[in-house]
Design a protein around this motif. Structure first.
Motif, short mmCIF file in Angstrom:
data_model
loop_
_atom_site.label_atom_id
_atom_site.label_comp_id
_atom_site.label_asym_id
_atom_site.label_seq_id
_atom_site.Cartn_x
_atom_site.Cartn_y
_atom_site.Cartn_z
N ARG A 22 0.84 -1.20 0.00
CA ARG A 22 0.00 0.00 0.00
C ARG A 22 0.87 1.25 0.00
O ARG A 22 0.65 2.20 -0.77
CB ARG A 22 -0.93 -0.02 1.22
N LEU A 23 1.91 1.27 0.87
CA LEU A 23 2.79 2.46 0.94
C LEU A 23 3.50 2.70 -0.38
O LEU A 23 3.64 3.84 -0.84
CB LEU A 23 3.81 2.29 2.07
N GLU A 26 1.01 4.11 -2.94
CA GLU A 26 0.71 5.53 -2.67
C GLU A 26 1.86 6.42 -3.15
O GLU A 26 1.65 7.48 -3.73
CB GLU A 26 0.47 5.74 -1.17
N ARG A 27 3.07 5.96 -2.92
CA ARG A 27 4.24 6.78 -3.32
C ARG A 27 4.35 6.86 -4.84
O ARG A 27 4.67 7.92 -5.39
CB ARG A 27 5.51 6.20 -2.70
N ILE A 29 1.87 6.64 -6.93
CA ILE A 29 0.77 7.50 -7.39
C ILE A 29 1.15 8.97 -7.19
O ILE A 29 0.94 9.81 -8.07
CB ILE A 29 -0.54 7.14 -6.66
N SER A 30 1.79 9.27 -6.03
CA SER A 30 2.18 10.67 -5.78
C SER A 30 3.24 11.14 -6.77
O SER A 30 3.40 12.33 -7.00
CB SER A 30 2.65 10.85 -4.33
N ARG A 37 -3.25 -1.77 -7.47
CA ARG A 37 -2.75 -2.58 -6.34
C ARG A 37 -3.68 -3.76 -6.16
O ARG A 37 -4.90 -3.60 -6.10
CB ARG A 37 -2.69 -1.73 -5.06
#
Ligand code: TMP
Length: 210
Positions: A22-23, A26-27, A29-30, A37
């Motif tokens: 997940r982390l 998210e990174r 995507i940023s 996922r």
């Protein structure tokens, strides 16, 4: 369209793979990447139905050979409907477990002939092979303890299989990493969440980000 990258997270129980997947997603995507996922067994409605049958019930509900076949039925559906089209459309796919788990759990843990697992891999995966596999490694006792705190009464079929089974998995994941250094990186999963994420990100950046 540039094909997306395919990253898999592998390892034993309680290694923190899901949190780290997940982390990472998210990174990415940023940073402007499009990311799918997902997880195995699962990721489509049919494969999630197979997952429920695979992870619930008594440890002897399925033989290891039957498990391997069900895992590969779920995997094929997941590849056809989610992984391959996402990669072709330029998305990155971050997947919590994939084919190495069958080699470890059903092969090394369950005693299914590695040649049979090779044949399943060759026949079912096609070109859908990970660009990067992160192998989360930690002592079996710590992983099982973490998983039991997480799952409580809802302990799954595989968690219940005993220390020797889980030790065989750990050894197999490390052997896979050694045999495929071009694809696999071992991550020390005994560190805290931030330290593990930093290592995951450094590995992805070094290997995959242009
Ligand atoms: P998870 O707990 O990591 O979500 O995975 C579900 C369980 O399924 C886990 O105990 C490992 C097991 N598994 C296999 O035995 N073979 C496989 O090929 C996969 C993908 C998972």
């Amino acid at each position: 369209m540039v094909r997306g990258k395919f990253i898999t997270f592998e390892g034993g129980e309680g290694a923190g793979k899901s949190t780290q997947a997940r982390l990472l997603a998210e990174r990415l995507i940023s940073r402007g990447h499009k990311v799918e996922r997902t997880r195995e067994p699962g990721g489509t409605s049919g494969a999630e139905a197979l997952r429920a049958m695979l992870v619930q019930g008594g440890t002897d509900r399925w033989s290891p050979m039957s498990e391997a076949l069900l895992m590969y039925a779920a995997r094929r559906d997941h590849i056809e409907r989610v992984i391959a089209p996402s990669l072709a459309g330029g998305q990155w796919v971050v997947c919590d477990r994939f084919a190495d788990s069958t080699r470890a759990y059903q092969g090394a843990g369950g005693g299914v002939d590695p040649a049979f697992i090779d044949a399943l891999e060759q026949g079912v995966l096609g070109e859908t092979v990970p660009d990067l596999t992160l192998i989360f490694d930690l002592p079996v006792e710590i992983g099982l303890e973490r998983a039991s705190v997480r799952d409580g009464e809802a302990q799954g079929r595989f968690e219940a299989k005993g220390l020797e089974f889980h030790q065989a998995l750990r050894a197999e994941f490390l052997a896979i990493a050694k045999a495929h250094p071009e694809r696999c990186v071992v991550i020390d999963a005994a560190q805290d969440i931030d330290a593990v994420h930093a290592k995951v990100w450094a590995t992805v950046a070094e290997r995959l980000v242009p």
